[in-house]
Scaffold this motif. Structure first.
Motif, short mmCIF file in Angstrom:
data_model
loop_
_atom_site.label_atom_id
_atom_site.label_comp_id
_atom_site.label_asym_id
_atom_site.label_seq_id
_atom_site.Cartn_x
_atom_site.Cartn_y
_atom_site.Cartn_z
N LEU A 291 0.86 -1.18 0.00
CA LEU A 291 0.00 0.00 0.00
C LEU A 291 0.89 1.23 0.00
CD1 LEU A 291 -2.64 1.64 0.39
CD2 LEU A 291 -2.42 1.22 2.85
N ALA A 292 0.69 2.12 -0.96
CA ALA A 292 1.46 3.36 -1.03
C ALA A 292 0.50 4.51 -1.31
CB ALA A 292 2.53 3.29 -2.13
N VAL A 293 0.82 5.68 -0.76
CA VAL A 293 0.00 6.88 -0.93
C VAL A 293 0.88 7.95 -1.55
CG1 VAL A 293 -1.45 8.59 0.22
CG2 VAL A 293 -1.35 6.24 1.11
N ASP A 294 0.46 8.49 -2.70
CA ASP A 294 1.33 9.43 -3.41
C ASP A 294 1.05 10.87 -2.97
OD1 ASP A 294 -0.92 10.35 -4.83
OD2 ASP A 294 -0.49 9.09 -6.58
N ASP A 295 1.71 11.82 -3.63
CA ASP A 295 1.60 13.22 -3.25
C ASP A 295 0.19 13.78 -3.41
OD1 ASP A 295 4.26 13.07 -2.74
OD2 ASP A 295 4.93 14.48 -4.29
N GLN A 296 -0.63 13.16 -4.27
CA GLN A 296 -2.00 13.60 -4.47
C GLN A 296 -2.98 12.89 -3.53
OE1 GLN A 296 -3.15 13.34 -8.61
NE2 GLN A 296 -1.19 14.14 -9.33
N ARG A 297 -2.44 12.08 -2.60
CA ARG A 297 -3.23 11.28 -1.67
C ARG A 297 -3.98 10.16 -2.38
NH1 ARG A 297 -7.21 14.00 0.31
NH2 ARG A 297 -7.43 13.13 2.41
N ARG A 298 -3.53 9.81 -3.58
CA ARG A 298 -4.08 8.64 -4.26
C ARG A 298 -3.46 7.38 -3.65
NH1 ARG A 298 -3.10 9.51 -10.51
NH2 ARG A 298 -0.97 9.50 -9.69
N MET A 299 -4.20 6.29 -3.69
CA MET A 299 -3.76 5.04 -3.05
C MET A 299 -3.44 4.00 -4.10
SD MET A 299 -6.81 5.46 -0.30
CE MET A 299 -7.60 6.52 -1.52
N TRP A 300 -2.23 3.41 -3.98
CA TRP A 300 -1.77 2.34 -4.87
C TRP A 300 -1.75 1.05 -4.06
CZ3 TRP A 300 0.21 3.53 -9.93
CH2 TRP A 300 0.29 4.89 -10.22
N VAL A 301 -2.41 0.02 -4.57
CA VAL A 301 -2.56 -1.24 -3.85
C VAL A 301 -2.12 -2.39 -4.76
CG1 VAL A 301 -4.21 -2.81 -2.75
CG2 VAL A 301 -4.51 -0.33 -2.53
N PRO B 270 -8.23 9.99 -4.38
CA PRO B 270 -8.36 10.35 -2.96
C PRO B 270 -9.76 10.12 -2.40
CG PRO B 270 -7.11 12.02 -4.12
CD PRO B 270 -7.66 11.10 -5.17
N THR B 271 -10.78 10.05 -3.27
CA THR B 271 -12.14 9.81 -2.81
C THR B 271 -12.49 8.33 -2.83
OG1 THR B 271 -13.03 10.14 -5.04
CG2 THR B 271 -12.90 12.07 -3.58
N ARG C 162 5.74 9.38 6.30
CA ARG C 162 6.28 10.12 5.16
C ARG C 162 6.61 11.56 5.52
NH1 ARG C 162 2.83 9.60 0.04
NH2 ARG C 162 4.53 10.91 -0.71
N ASP C 163 6.05 12.08 6.61
CA ASP C 163 6.40 13.43 7.04
C ASP C 163 7.58 13.43 8.01
OD1 ASP C 163 5.23 12.37 9.28
OD2 ASP C 163 3.56 13.77 9.38
N GLY D 270 -0.11 1.39 7.55
CA GLY D 270 0.34 1.47 6.17
C GLY D 270 1.18 2.70 5.91
N GLN D 271 0.56 3.86 5.95
CA GLN D 271 1.23 5.13 5.74
C GLN D 271 0.66 6.15 6.72
OE1 GLN D 271 3.59 5.75 3.41
NE2 GLN D 271 3.44 3.98 2.04
#
Length: 418
Positions: free
Chosen positions: A80-90, A103-104, A327-328, A388-389
């Motif tokens: 599970l990864a979350v990109d800069d646009q808050r999109r989720m990759w699974v 993101p929605t 990530r922060d 996850g993140q």
């Protein structure tokens, strides 16, 4: 990766306004962090128990879960990864596909399939956000890293040496450099592999230099079964362990789980040592009885005549059970908690009737620190939720439902961090 505009600001302020480099700050729970920067190492000390009334919780703001007959979504989640646009990759290891969600929570694209051709996947050993809104996925079975751009399209791959795989084995930092987790030292006495560390990848995938986290030498006393043809070993579940992680600023963290001491081995600044004390968490007699049965059962698969030998099982849980870096740049430490009874419907029962059934589990609770060592508070996760993140007050987790199907869930830390 999210960019950190002022990653060292908190340390600078503490040193500037403290008397002789010593300063105290407190979180809303009332626990003071004493930060001493007078020596070559910065020490951050936080003492005391967190009152239940000040425990932060996670409130769900989004859940992506397949229905019972849903064949369009994932059925398992390995990455599970979350990109800069808050999109989720699974990544689903059963389907060998990537899923990109907005993101929605809207499914944007299904990516790839099983195979060895370009854009196909065989086995994932780690995935990270790469280039802000794309991902890089280490396919250890195909001995390569595949790159997917922000539109969900395969672009290219780097060949990597095979022969080794692990979990969460691909790492990056704010510069976009990629690293692979591998054994990087010769084995010590009693070890099969050397110590795990990071190997930096050159452009194109070739190995460059390697590095390893600080060696804290956490003592471990394993239980061992040997025959002339085989050997196996295990450790007590609640015994002290060594933990390490990689910070997005480009340095290692290492934790002595038995002491609750975390070393931040910063490259171009003083190292930071986070120290924490609180009341110990006991292990019940019933838990120790079940664990003794589990260890005996496991080692008798190697030596059917194995009899109990080795150290006594711990009567208290090691205070640190896991170490993650958000990530922060904030540090999330999973801490020991009193065990809870696992509901009957959620207990894992082996096909072997002789296998012990575990009846207790430790709730997932994390303590959060700034990279300066300042304590921010304690956060309780819902049952069956895996970290996850995290970025700021948002946390993404994989949560198993009553049917054991996974859901990607976004949470809000409540109340939020200051």
């Amino acid at each position: 990766m999210f960019r950190l505009t002022f990653p060292l600001l908190s340390i600078a302020l503490i040193v500037a306004c403290g008397c002789d480099g010593i300063n105290a700050t407190s979180d809303p729970a009332g626990l003071a962090t004493i930060i001493d920067s007078t020596a070559d190492t910065i020490f951050a000390q936080t003492d005391g128990d967190v009152a239940p009334s000040t425990l932060r919780t996670l409130v769900s703001t989004l859940s992506i879960a397949p229905g019972p007959e849903d064949t369009l979504l994932f059925s398992e989640i390995r990455e599970l990864a979350v990109d800069d646009q808050r999109r989720m990759w699974v990544y689903d290891p059963r389907l060998k596909q990537l899923f990109l969600f907005s993101p929605t929570g809207t499914l944007v694209k299904r990516i790839g399939r099983g195979g060895s051709g370009p854009g196909e996947f065989a086995r994932s050993s780690g995935m990270v956000v790469y280039g802000g809104n794309g991902v890089a996925l280490w396919d250890s079975q195909n001995s390569r890293i595949s790159f997917i751009d922000g539109n969900g399209s395969y672009t290219h791959s780097w060949p990597t040496p095979g022969g080794f795989s692990t979990t969460a084995g691909l790492v990056t930092d704010l510069t976009g450099t990629l690293f692979i987790k591998r054994p990087v030292t010769p084995p010590r006495d009693g070890e099969i592999l050397g110590r795990m560390g990071l190997v930096r990848l050159k452009e194109g995938g070739a190995f460059a230099d390697s590095s390893v986290a600080p060696d804290l030498r956490v003592p471990r006393e394993p239980y061992v079964a040997r025959t002339k043809d085989a050997q196996s070993s295990t450790s007590a579940r609640y015994a002290a362990s060594y933990h390490w992680a990689w910070h997005p600023e480009g340095y290692f963290l290492a934790a002595d789980g038995g002491k609750y001491e975390i070393v931040l081995a910063r490259k171009h600044a003083k190292p930071v040592v986070i120290r924490r004390t609180s009341s110990p968490v006991p292990v019940t007699d019933e838990e120790r009885e079940v664990e003794r049965a589990e260890i005996t059962y496991q080692l008798r698969t190697t030596d059917p005549g194995w009899l109990w030998s080795g150290p006594a099982l711990p009567i208290e849980k090691a205070p640190v059970m896991g170490l993650r870096v958000a990530r922060d740049g904030r540090i999330w430490v999973r801490v020991a908690q009193a065990s809870e009874v696992i509901p009957l419907a959620e207990r894992s029962v082996s096909e072997d009737s002789l296998a012990p059934v575990r009846r207790h589990r430790t709730p997932a609770v994390y303590e959060v620190f700034e990279p300066s060592g300042r304590f921010l508070g304690r956060v309780a996760f819902p049952p069956r939720a895996g970290f996850g993140q995290a970025v700021g007050d948002e946390v993404w987790a994989v949560v198993l439902g009553s049917d054991d199907m996974p859901a990607v869930t976004r949470f809000k830390v409540t109340p939020g961090f200051r």
